[in-house]
Design an enzyme around this catalytic site. Sequence first.
Site, PDB file in Angstrom:
ATOM      1  N   LYS A 283       0.779  -1.141  -0.100  1.00 55.48           N
ATOM      2  CA  LYS A 283      -0.044   0.061  -0.015  1.00 55.48           C
ATOM      3  C   LYS A 283       0.786   1.329   0.103  1.00 55.48           C
ATOM      4  O   LYS A 283       1.875   1.420   0.913  1.00 55.48           O
ATOM      5  CB  LYS A 283      -0.997  -0.032   1.035  1.00 55.48           C
ATOM      6  CG  LYS A 283      -1.883   1.232   1.100  1.00 55.48           C
ATOM      7  CD  LYS A 283      -2.939   1.092   2.406  1.00 55.48           C
ATOM      8  CE  LYS A 283      -2.197   1.340   3.750  1.00 55.48           C
ATOM      9  NZ  LYS A 283      -1.978   2.752   3.972  1.00 55.48           N
ATOM     10  N   THR A 284       0.632   2.137  -1.066  1.00 52.34           N
ATOM     11  CA  THR A 284       1.329   3.500  -1.310  1.00 52.34           C
ATOM     12  C   THR A 284       0.474   4.526  -1.020  1.00 52.34           C
ATOM     13  O   THR A 284      -0.769   4.654  -0.893  1.00 52.34           O
ATOM     14  CB  THR A 284       1.895   3.485  -2.650  1.00 52.34           C
ATOM     15  OG1 THR A 284       0.914   3.482  -3.520  1.00 52.34           O
ATOM     16  CG2 THR A 284       2.828   2.370  -2.621  1.00 52.34           C
ATOM     17  N   HIS A 285       1.250   5.719  -0.450  1.00 51.25           N
ATOM     18  CA  HIS A 285       0.819   6.999  -0.494  1.00 51.25           C
ATOM     19  C   HIS A 285       1.595   8.131  -1.456  1.00 51.25           C
ATOM     20  O   HIS A 285       2.514   8.512  -1.070  1.00 51.25           O
ATOM     21  CB  HIS A 285       0.675   7.703   0.954  1.00 51.25           C
ATOM     22  CG  HIS A 285      -0.425   7.184   1.816  1.00 51.25           C
ATOM     23  ND1 HIS A 285      -0.260   6.553   3.034  1.00 51.25           N
ATOM     24  CD2 HIS A 285      -1.652   7.393   1.737  1.00 51.25           C
ATOM     25  CE1 HIS A 285      -1.355   6.349   3.528  1.00 51.25           C
ATOM     26  NE2 HIS A 285      -2.227   6.823   2.866  1.00 51.25           N
ATOM     27  N   LYS A 316      -7.529   7.536  -0.998  1.00 47.86           N
ATOM     28  CA  LYS A 316      -8.993   8.008  -0.462  1.00 47.86           C
ATOM     29  C   LYS A 316      -9.513   9.257  -1.149  1.00 47.86           C
ATOM     30  O   LYS A 316      -9.736  10.196  -0.620  1.00 47.86           O
ATOM     31  CB  LYS A 316      -8.682   8.412   1.180  1.00 47.86           C
ATOM     32  CG  LYS A 316      -7.984   7.235   1.938  1.00 47.86           C
ATOM     33  CD  LYS A 316      -7.767   7.697   3.499  1.00 47.86           C
ATOM     34  CE  LYS A 316      -7.454   6.629   4.439  1.00 47.86           C
ATOM     35  NZ  LYS A 316      -5.934   6.598   4.157  1.00 47.86           N
ATOM     36  N   ASP A 319     -14.351  13.072  -3.287  1.00 49.10           N
ATOM     37  CA  ASP A 319     -15.148  14.350  -4.227  1.00 49.10           C
ATOM     38  C   ASP A 319     -15.821  13.968  -5.193  1.00 49.10           C
ATOM     39  O   ASP A 319     -16.433  12.685  -5.131  1.00 49.10           O
ATOM     40  CB  ASP A 319     -14.005  15.044  -4.796  1.00 49.10           C
ATOM     41  CG  ASP A 319     -14.158  16.657  -5.113  1.00 49.10           C
ATOM     42  OD1 ASP A 319     -15.233  17.063  -5.154  1.00 49.10           O
ATOM     43  OD2 ASP A 319     -13.256  17.415  -4.866  1.00 49.10           O
ATOM     44  N   THR A 323     -14.587  15.131 -10.448  1.00 49.32           N
ATOM     45  CA  THR A 323     -13.269  15.300 -10.112  1.00 49.32           C
ATOM     46  C   THR A 323     -12.342  14.087  -9.696  1.00 49.32           C
ATOM     47  O   THR A 323     -11.359  14.112 -10.165  1.00 49.32           O
ATOM     48  CB  THR A 323     -13.648  16.185  -8.555  1.00 49.32           C
ATOM     49  OG1 THR A 323     -14.371  17.399  -9.006  1.00 49.32           O
ATOM     50  CG2 THR A 323     -12.140  16.702  -8.236  1.00 49.32           C
ATOM     51  N   SER A 374      -9.294   3.723  12.261  1.00 51.12           N
ATOM     52  CA  SER A 374      -8.867   3.097  13.528  1.00 51.12           C
ATOM     53  C   SER A 374      -8.252   4.312  14.399  1.00 51.12           C
ATOM     54  O   SER A 374      -7.845   4.045  15.448  1.00 51.12           O
ATOM     55  CB  SER A 374      -7.589   2.386  13.071  1.00 51.12           C
ATOM     56  OG  SER A 374      -6.472   2.929  12.277  1.00 51.12           O
ATOM     57  N   GLN A 432      -3.865   7.387  16.627  1.00 58.99           N
ATOM     58  CA  GLN A 432      -3.954   6.167  16.112  1.00 58.99           C
ATOM     59  C   GLN A 432      -3.955   4.808  17.163  1.00 58.99           C
ATOM     60  O   GLN A 432      -3.195   4.854  18.043  1.00 58.99           O
ATOM     61  CB  GLN A 432      -2.510   6.102  15.152  1.00 58.99           C
ATOM     62  CG  GLN A 432      -2.519   4.334  14.751  1.00 58.99           C
ATOM     63  CD  GLN A 432      -3.669   4.121  13.463  1.00 58.99           C
ATOM     64  OE1 GLN A 432      -5.006   4.129  13.927  1.00 58.99           O
ATOM     65  NE2 GLN A 432      -3.313   3.778  12.325  1.00 58.99           N
ATOM     66  N   ARG A 453       4.169   1.397  10.050  1.00 57.36           N
ATOM     67  CA  ARG A 453       5.536   1.544  10.862  1.00 57.36           C
ATOM     68  C   ARG A 453       5.820   0.752  11.687  1.00 57.36           C
ATOM     69  O   ARG A 453       7.453   0.571  11.986  1.00 57.36           O
ATOM     70  CB  ARG A 453       4.924   2.852  11.802  1.00 57.36           C
ATOM     71  CG  ARG A 453       5.142   4.215  11.248  1.00 57.36           C
ATOM     72  CD  ARG A 453       4.506   5.349  12.164  1.00 57.36           C
ATOM     73  NE  ARG A 453       2.850   5.116  12.094  1.00 57.36           N
ATOM     74  CZ  ARG A 453       2.201   6.065  13.099  1.00 57.36           C
ATOM     75  NH1 ARG A 453       2.854   6.983  13.845  1.00 57.36           N
ATOM     76  NH2 ARG A 453       0.924   5.755  12.994  1.00 57.36           N
TER      77      ARG A 453
END
Length: 481
Positions: A283-285, A316, A319, A323, A374, A432, A453
């Site tokens: 999973k990336t951001h 996430k 909109d 968009t 969470s 968190q 993390r």
Amino acid sequence: MGDTNLDGLIETLHAIAAVKFGSFKLKSGQMSPIYIDLRVIVSYPKKMTEVADLMWQTVHGGESKFQHVCGVPYTALPIATCISVKQNIPMLIRRKEGKDYGTKKMVEGHFKVGDKCLIVEDIVTSGSSVLETVQTLNNEGIKVDQAIVLLDREQGGKSSLANHGITLHSVLTLTQVVKTLHRMGKIESSLVEQTEHFIKSNRHDITVPSSIKTSNTDNKKKVFAVCKSYRERSESCQHSLSKKLYSIMETKSTNLALSVDLTKSNDILQIVDTVGPFVCIVKTHVDIVEDFSQSFVNHLSDLAKKHNFILFEDRKFADIGNTVNCQYNNGIFKISSWADIVNVHPVPGEGVIAGIKQTGLSLGRGCLLVAEMSSKGNLATGDYTKAAVKMAENHKDFVIGFICQSRLTDDPNFIHMTPGVKLSSGDDALGQQYSTPEDAVINKGADVIIVGRGIIQATDPVSTAKQYQQAGYNAYLQTLK
């Protein structure tokens, strides 16, 4: 409490039309031969006080166990108030909707983190209303492991609550009510038979693991149901991406997703290459990657093929449809060209799904809905979560599951992914809240555990990833026969 008291209560409930017989359409759409409307009790103050006393007695000396009582809004609030006043136990009020002004509290009253609270409800069917209140209290650090109800409809609520570590006490059961009324000559035997048949035909015991752990004890409780294997789930679901994911999980013996929240592309590629053999999803951001490039995406896609995992961009989207369609396809990230899965917040409505689906469906992509979170104090609870599930059901051809903190549906088409997982539970300075792999899979029903993390900040990320892989997979094995 004596049988005479209960007989008198049942007779009174029938007399004041809190218990009715006939043909009634329930909220679920089912037709029932019996209808229970306990809201009428508020018009009989003396009887409401007696009900509150009986409920308190049923908990068996609860005054030493709880710092608070909290009624499920709204029907149970008067009963909880009676218990609070009579037993001199502080009451908490859970809001169904948060205020957009003032303190914006979801729980009203004075409490401390770690306090224990007794949930009060008038009637339980599936247990979902109780669980919504429990979740809101848990988000504030309040512990709940018991609930008291006046009437249990015996349709799966008790076992569902047990799955979440909550013991349900009930003053009455539906079977007890109809049999008592028949013994008193108030109803015919045919009504007893119809009601018992209805209960048996509409018992929705939720599929839960063979052992669970409550938040307040290390002793495991035995429950009765089991989950399906990854292979069986793959055969049951419809979306090709879901089938692929379950196949990876089965082949690699892992339900671990790595959340690789680093800011340098080389750092990301390095840890993904070393940890890739132990995960089913990365999973990336990408919007935090300072040196993002198409070359980085190409290398990431190559690693996904090399180590056989799915790419999930945690964008996430939130909109209007037009968009999000532009955000998904365009800009420097061009997410639709490489991410197998993306996720959206349901808050804009179904248009946010349609905007992604317009391109993603033809590409064989999938979408997750953020149905629960969470973080402490989040608003993704109650009716919001229910609406998210409904939206997913309306788009089964594209929505493959949820980001969530509990199992929301037994529909095999939906995968449940739970973030905030660490080898030891707790929280951080930014709100968190962490669950262990066992808690996430066994107690909360997660199909995939998401760890960030806990791995990328570890001294030895590879051995740590192995630990998470083994812990998550072993928890999954415990859910099987």
